[in-house]
Design an enzyme around this catalytic site. Structure first.
Site, short mmCIF file in Angstrom:
data_model
loop_
_atom_site.label_atom_id
_atom_site.label_comp_id
_atom_site.label_asym_id
_atom_site.label_seq_id
_atom_site.Cartn_x
_atom_site.Cartn_y
_atom_site.Cartn_z
N VAL A 60 54.64 37.05 30.97
CA VAL A 60 54.76 37.17 29.52
C VAL A 60 55.71 38.33 29.19
O VAL A 60 55.57 39.43 29.74
CB VAL A 60 53.39 37.40 28.86
CG1 VAL A 60 53.54 37.47 27.34
CG2 VAL A 60 52.41 36.30 29.25
N ILE A 101 55.36 42.32 29.58
CA ILE A 101 54.12 42.91 29.08
C ILE A 101 52.87 42.38 29.76
O ILE A 101 51.78 42.86 29.49
CB ILE A 101 54.00 42.70 27.54
CG1 ILE A 101 54.02 41.22 27.18
CG2 ILE A 101 55.08 43.47 26.81
CD1 ILE A 101 53.81 40.95 25.71
N GLY A 102 53.00 41.40 30.62
CA GLY A 102 51.81 40.91 31.30
C GLY A 102 52.06 39.63 32.04
O GLY A 102 53.17 39.11 32.09
N LYS A 119 56.44 33.35 27.05
CA LYS A 119 55.75 33.15 28.32
C LYS A 119 56.58 32.23 29.20
O LYS A 119 56.84 31.08 28.84
CB LYS A 119 54.36 32.57 28.10
CG LYS A 119 53.56 32.42 29.38
CD LYS A 119 52.14 31.97 29.06
CE LYS A 119 51.32 31.89 30.33
NZ LYS A 119 49.95 31.40 30.04
N ASP A 160 39.43 29.39 31.13
CA ASP A 160 39.67 30.70 31.74
C ASP A 160 39.35 31.82 30.74
O ASP A 160 40.18 32.69 30.49
CB ASP A 160 41.12 30.81 32.21
CG ASP A 160 41.33 31.99 33.18
OD1 ASP A 160 40.34 32.38 33.84
OD2 ASP A 160 42.45 32.50 33.26
N GLY A 169 49.90 35.86 32.70
CA GLY A 169 48.76 35.01 32.46
C GLY A 169 48.47 34.14 33.66
O GLY A 169 48.97 34.36 34.76
N MET A 218 49.43 31.25 34.36
CA MET A 218 50.49 30.40 34.86
C MET A 218 51.89 30.97 34.65
O MET A 218 52.87 30.26 34.80
CB MET A 218 50.43 29.03 34.18
CG MET A 218 49.26 28.19 34.60
SD MET A 218 49.31 26.60 33.78
CE MET A 218 50.93 26.05 34.32
#
Length: 451
Positions: A26, A18-19, A41, A135, A21, A23
């Site tokens: 995910v 789904i994505g 993650k 961030d 990040g 580092m």
């Protein structure tokens, strides 16, 4: 290679990606023990050179698990699989602010303010735990369908006091939203999160980051470190709040808890409180010197405050009981600058009155609060205050209104959000000014008119 359908740590079944990040990747997954949907993650990227996962990944797990807040993504578990660490987190059906802005370019000011209020509350809690996010970007702000916003990915966070493990030349954070001091090579602290939140919301309101866009990262970092923020097109309380967050000098930015209060004022339709005082530098200088040098050092502290920007000032303390208008006093007998000075307009048939109060002064500058009162038996929908600016004085900042200067005449008009005053109601605006070599104890006569 991690793939959909894989079982992590004998418990978490990966469903789909789904994505990604700062580092790692995910995944949406299912906790087969508790029969619930979670986000997993996979921590893979480590610029410290510690291998997959490494010290940075383990630190991320420790830091993120410490934070519990309704507007921060919760970490449920930290597990290892094939020697690599995985974070198991709350799954929030949502879209990132970055994805939303790709479609809509900008968001309405009231929605941006609500987002800011929620994210600031989570970051204030993180700062209270000694955690710097490092961030804060549109990609890490998650918008749920029920108007709930959460901040995600403390993946490059650092607890105050823990050693940094970033490798040489690695900058933790997304370049377009970095604070100037971080773009210039300094370590990110709490004020850097404040700036990055302001930059993120500026992007949502204005349609571009505060320093524009640039494909060349080095050029962009140089621009952030050296140039000024692009002047915003929007005005009003939200734009003023963002201006405070985007101060180039970290000392002049409000603390994150104060940022939350500012957004609460905007969403609640209340006047903004004046900029907070940041007296630590001047106070520290006075405390470490001998008493016999107090006067000299007080002047030095005043000059230092001026060098940092007159907006530092002292917190305005509203006076709920307006002082009576004093009799005219010759300039040579004006009270010392440490004594608040108040003067009032004469309402006559103009419908409103204004009380001018010097709340703080220092060598070369002063700060003023003006209270505007509706003296009519009916409400009013707008007001204007004007006076003659003493010779050599220069206004450097004003909040809760807009001002123009024509020659020596200062005109202040209401802001959109404090124009309406009920019968016998009141509001206030404030300003800071420079005097050159003069004093801030002058008493101008104010005129207030209804619009």
């Amino acid at each position: 290679m991690t793939e959909a359908g894989q079982l992590i740590a004998g418990r978490y079944r990966l469903v789909d990606r789904i994505g990604q990040g700062a580092m790692g990747v995910v995944w949406r997954a299912r906790d087969e023990r508790l029969d619930r949907v979670v986000a997993v993650k996979q921590l893979g990227y480590d610029p410290s050179g510690g291998g997959q996962g490494g010290p940075r990944a383990l630190r991320e797990a420790r830091l993120t698990a410490r934070l519990r807040h309704p507007h921060a993504i919760t970490v449920h578990d930290v597990v290892e699989h094939d020697g690599a660490p995985f974070l198991v987190m709350e799954y929030l059906p949502s879209r990132s602010l970055a994805d939303v802005l790709l479609e809509r370019e900008t968001l309405p000011a009231d929605q941006v303010a609500r987002i800011g209020e929620q994210v600031a509350s989570a970051l204030a809690a993180a700062h209270a735990e000694g955690i710097v996010h490092r961030d804060v970007t549109p990609g890490n702000v998650l918008l749920a369908p029920d108007d709930v916003t959460k901040i995600a990915d403390f993946g490059i966070s650092r607890a105050t006091g823990e050693g940094a493990v970033t490798g040489g030349g690695f900058i933790a954070g997304t370049p377009a939203y970095l604070a100037p001091e971080v773009a210039g090579g300094a370590e990110a602290g709490f004020p850097a999160d404040v700036f990055s939140l302001g930059a993120t919301l500026y992007r949502a309101l204005e349609g571009t980051p505060p320093f524009g866009t640039e494909d060349n990262t080095i050029v962009l970092l140089r621009r952030i470190a050296q140039d000024d923020v692009i002047p915003p097109k929007h005005t009003g309380p939200l734009a003023e709040v963002l201006g405070r967050l985007l101060q180039r000098d970290p000392v002049q930015r409000p603390a994150m808890a104060e940022v939350q209060e500012l957004f609460e004022a905007v969403t609640g339709g209340r006047p903004l409180p004046p900029p907070r005082v940041t007296p630590q530098v001047g106070t520290r200088l006075l405390q470490v010197r001998k008493p016999r040098r107090r006067l000299v050092l007080a002047c030095a502290a005043g000059a230092l405050l001026l060098a940092l920007g007159v907006l530092i000032g002292t917190v305005l303390v509203p006076d709920s009981t307006p002082a009576a208008a004093p009799a005219p006093v010759p300039p040579t007998t004006a009270p010392p600058s440490t004594t608040p000075v108040t003067t009032s307009s004469t309402p006559a048939d103009l419908g409103c009155a204004a009380d001018y109060r010097v709340t703080n002064s220092w060598p070369g500058g002063y700060q003023v609060e003006v209270t505007v009162r509706n003296d009519r038996a009916v409400g009013l929908l707008g007001w204007r205050v004007y006076w003659t600016l003493p010779r050599g004085h220069h206004i450097t900042g004003l909040w809760n209104g807009t001002f123009t200067v024509d020659g020596s005449t200062v005109t202040v008009d209401n802001a959109d959000w404090n124009a309406k005053l009920d019968a016998n109601g009141s509001t206030s605006f404030g300003l800071t000014a420079l005097t050159g070599q003069g004093s801030g104890s002058a008493r101008p006569e104010l005129t207030c008119k209804t619009l």
